[in-house]
Design a protein around this motif. Sequence first.
Motif, mmCIF file in Angstrom:
data_model
loop_
_atom_site.group_PDB
_atom_site.id
_atom_site.type_symbol
_atom_site.label_atom_id
_atom_site.label_comp_id
_atom_site.label_asym_id
_atom_site.label_seq_id
_atom_site.Cartn_x
_atom_site.Cartn_y
_atom_site.Cartn_z
ATOM 1 N N SER A 10 0.854 -1.130 -0.166
ATOM 2 C CA SER A 10 0.100 -0.217 -0.206
ATOM 3 C C SER A 10 0.861 1.144 -0.138
ATOM 4 O O SER A 10 0.366 2.373 -0.689
ATOM 5 C CB SER A 10 -0.853 -0.012 1.195
ATOM 6 N N ALA A 14 1.329 4.067 -3.814
ATOM 7 C CA ALA A 14 1.210 5.477 -4.296
ATOM 8 C C ALA A 14 2.323 5.924 -5.134
ATOM 9 O O ALA A 14 1.939 6.828 -5.990
ATOM 10 C CB ALA A 14 1.631 6.176 -2.790
ATOM 11 N N LYS A 18 1.762 7.727 -8.981
ATOM 12 C CA LYS A 18 2.179 8.669 -9.321
ATOM 13 C C LYS A 18 3.169 8.881 -10.328
ATOM 14 O O LYS A 18 3.172 9.688 -11.189
ATOM 15 C CB LYS A 18 3.145 9.240 -8.048
ATOM 16 N N GLU A 135 -5.785 1.793 2.306
ATOM 17 C CA GLU A 135 -6.333 2.997 1.609
ATOM 18 C C GLU A 135 -5.682 4.203 2.075
ATOM 19 O O GLU A 135 -5.275 5.184 1.486
ATOM 20 C CB GLU A 135 -7.827 3.184 1.419
ATOM 21 N N LYS A 136 -5.894 4.415 3.379
ATOM 22 C CA LYS A 136 -5.367 5.599 4.350
ATOM 23 C C LYS A 136 -3.837 5.621 3.935
ATOM 24 O O LYS A 136 -3.155 6.726 3.703
ATOM 25 C CB LYS A 136 -5.731 5.439 5.837
ATOM 26 N N LYS A 138 -1.844 4.331 1.562
ATOM 27 C CA LYS A 138 -1.552 4.642 -0.021
ATOM 28 C C LYS A 138 -1.797 6.413 0.009
ATOM 29 O O LYS A 138 -1.061 6.925 -0.620
ATOM 30 C CB LYS A 138 -2.491 4.296 -0.816
ATOM 31 N N SER A 139 -2.865 6.834 0.540
ATOM 32 C CA SER A 139 -3.313 8.042 0.506
ATOM 33 C C SER A 139 -2.258 9.084 1.138
ATOM 34 O O SER A 139 -1.769 10.093 0.633
ATOM 35 C CB SER A 139 -4.622 8.607 0.951
ATOM 36 N N PHE A 142 1.079 9.032 -0.869
ATOM 37 C CA PHE A 142 0.699 9.674 -2.469
ATOM 38 C C PHE A 142 0.887 11.249 -1.826
ATOM 39 O O PHE A 142 1.474 12.253 -2.788
ATOM 40 C CB PHE A 142 -0.449 9.455 -2.812
ATOM 41 N N ASN A 143 0.178 11.842 -0.666
ATOM 42 C CA ASN A 143 0.232 13.245 -0.508
ATOM 43 C C ASN A 143 1.369 13.849 -0.199
ATOM 44 O O ASN A 143 1.570 15.212 -0.368
ATOM 45 C CB ASN A 143 -0.791 13.482 0.755
#
Length: 158
Positions: A10, A14, A18, A135-136, A138-139, A142-143
């Motif tokens: 996970s 990201a 990207k 999910e959290k 990965k997010s 990614f951020n």
Amino acid sequence: MLYIICALKSEAQAFVDKYKLSKNKQNSQVTLIVSGIGTENMFEATSNIVNSMSKSDTIINVGICGGDKKFKIGQLIDAFEENLTCLDYEVTYSGKYELADMESEGFLRATQNIKNRYIFKVVSDHFEPQMVTKEKTKSLIFNVIDDINNKINFKADN
């Protein structure tokens, strides 16, 4: 070449999204490796990469970590600037550690002779690992990818 080593799929996803990485998790600029959880898995995966690196290559370990409440969820941590503790278990209480992960020590051992090495962690929880989802994770990663790129002076071809 930029080598990115993550412990979790996970975390790695990201970067796949990207950089639009192929199924083998690389392109002409980036190679992404998933080591698995734990110090020894990170050490082995990193050692395999270090042996094929050139002097101009950069290697980074990116992942999540637990943090004291003084750190915000989603905050990017440079492990060479903060007090990150590497443990072989999840921490489910606060007070003893400021920041904790499960892989950084293996990365440090494997890269001790590498000049261009970095460890970036993202605070995923306040020592409540049961609150962290794929999910959290990965997010959160990614951020902060653009911030990481800025810190290591990496410019991706888009």
